[in-house]
Design an enzyme around this catalytic site. Structure first.
Site, PDB file in Angstrom:
ATOM      1  N   CYS B  33     -22.156  47.615  38.939  1.00 58.82           N
ATOM      2  CA  CYS B  33     -21.389  47.439  39.449  1.00 58.82           C
ATOM      3  C   CYS B  33     -19.590  48.222  40.319  1.00 58.82           C
ATOM      4  O   CYS B  33     -18.858  48.150  40.989  1.00 58.82           O
ATOM      5  CB  CYS B  33     -20.341  46.026  39.151  1.00 58.82           C
ATOM      6  SG  CYS B  33     -19.630  46.819  37.718  1.00 58.82           S
ATOM      7  N   ASP B  35     -17.681  49.281  38.303  1.00 60.94           N
ATOM      8  CA  ASP B  35     -15.874  49.025  37.301  1.00 60.94           C
ATOM      9  C   ASP B  35     -16.249  49.956  35.855  1.00 60.94           C
ATOM     10  O   ASP B  35     -17.683  50.655  35.320  1.00 60.94           O
ATOM     11  CB  ASP B  35     -15.638  47.209  36.759  1.00 60.94           C
ATOM     12  CG  ASP B  35     -15.855  46.675  37.755  1.00 60.94           C
ATOM     13  OD1 ASP B  35     -14.995  46.516  38.100  1.00 60.94           O
ATOM     14  OD2 ASP B  35     -16.129  45.635  37.837  1.00 60.94           O
ATOM     15  N   CYS B  58     -14.580  42.345  35.783  1.00 65.99           N
ATOM     16  CA  CYS B  58     -14.783  40.727  36.276  1.00 65.99           C
ATOM     17  C   CYS B  58     -14.319  40.128  35.074  1.00 65.99           C
ATOM     18  O   CYS B  58     -14.205  40.658  33.888  1.00 65.99           O
ATOM     19  CB  CYS B  58     -16.233  40.515  36.749  1.00 65.99           C
ATOM     20  SG  CYS B  58     -17.313  41.105  35.573  1.00 65.99           S
ATOM     21  N   CYS B 102     -22.316  43.117  32.374  1.00 61.12           N
ATOM     22  CA  CYS B 102     -21.234  43.470  32.072  1.00 61.12           C
ATOM     23  C   CYS B 102     -20.363  43.870  30.631  1.00 61.12           C
ATOM     24  O   CYS B 102     -20.067  44.747  30.354  1.00 61.12           O
ATOM     25  CB  CYS B 102     -20.251  42.178  32.620  1.00 61.12           C
ATOM     26  SG  CYS B 102     -20.853  42.051  34.384  1.00 61.12           S
TER      27      CYS B 102
HETATM   28  S1  FES Z   1     -18.144  43.506  39.924  1.00 59.00           S
HETATM   29 FE1  FES Z   1     -16.400  44.154  42.198  1.00 59.00          FE
HETATM   30  S2  FES Z   1     -17.425  41.703  42.839  1.00 59.00           S
HETATM   31 FE2  FES Z   1     -17.912  42.326  41.057  1.00 59.00          FE
END
Ligand code: FES
Lengths: 121, 121
Positions: B33, B35, B58, B102
């Site tokens: 993702c 992040d 998130c 995550c």
């Molecule tokens: S990583 Fe941004 S919306 Fe899921």
């Protein structure tokens, strides 16, 4: 990593919440990261008079949703349908390429909310 | 979508912040993702005496980081290195499969912080 505008909308997001008696509700999932976004709209004479969003997504998802709700508020649903994820990213003074997938969520959820409104008419 | 424990750690995350004079700092990026997660540790006699994290990720990234910092605090660095993303997910009473990526972030950043500490010895 993020522009000042993104940090502003992430730290102080506009239009967070739900609308109990919404005229349209749209939820979309992000196939890349699994995050969900819901957008609620109130519509009067084809104009979006109220809009709220809810997500557990990342900073980029929160900032793009906050921005798209500001951009859509007061517009006709025809105009709102034309807002692309690139429009939102431009208003935010850019998003890191790796986070562009997050901006899909907001644009897709807005479209879904408008479709839901139209179906109910 | 999320267990009560995840919602608790997301809404009220433990050990958020930075440690100015950290003994080890680890930053990891999530290939799925995009992040980023940073973990800071203070170490005394091989025991983690303070730990903080920072992320724009998130809800699942925030909850897993909050949980892993609680699990690592007070442990030796040997013990902390053995904490897996599955241990964290179990302590959180599960994560949706689509959000398991995550939980890598937190475990990887902790490992990177410990490696950084060791390099500095
Ligand atoms: S990583 Fe941004 S919306 Fe899921």
């Amino acid at each position: 990593m993020y522009s000042e505008k993104v940090m502003d909308h992430f730290s102080n997001p506009r239009n967070v919440g739900e609308i109990e008696d919404a005229d349209g509700v749209g939820t979309e999932g992000n196939p890349t990261c699994g995050d969900l976004m819901t957008i609620y709209i109130k519509v009067e004479d084809e104009i979006i008079t109220d809009i709220k969003f809810k997500t557990f997504g990342c900073a980029a998802a929160i900032a793009t949703s906050s921005m798209i709700t500001e951009m859509a508020l007061g517009k006709t649903i025809e105009e709102a349908l034309k807002i692309t994820r690139n429009d939102v990213a431009n208003e935010l003074e850019g998003l890191p390429p790796v986070k562009m997938h997050c901006s899909n969520l907001a644009a897709d959820a807005l479209r879904a909310a408008i479709e839901d409104y139209r179906k109910k008419q």
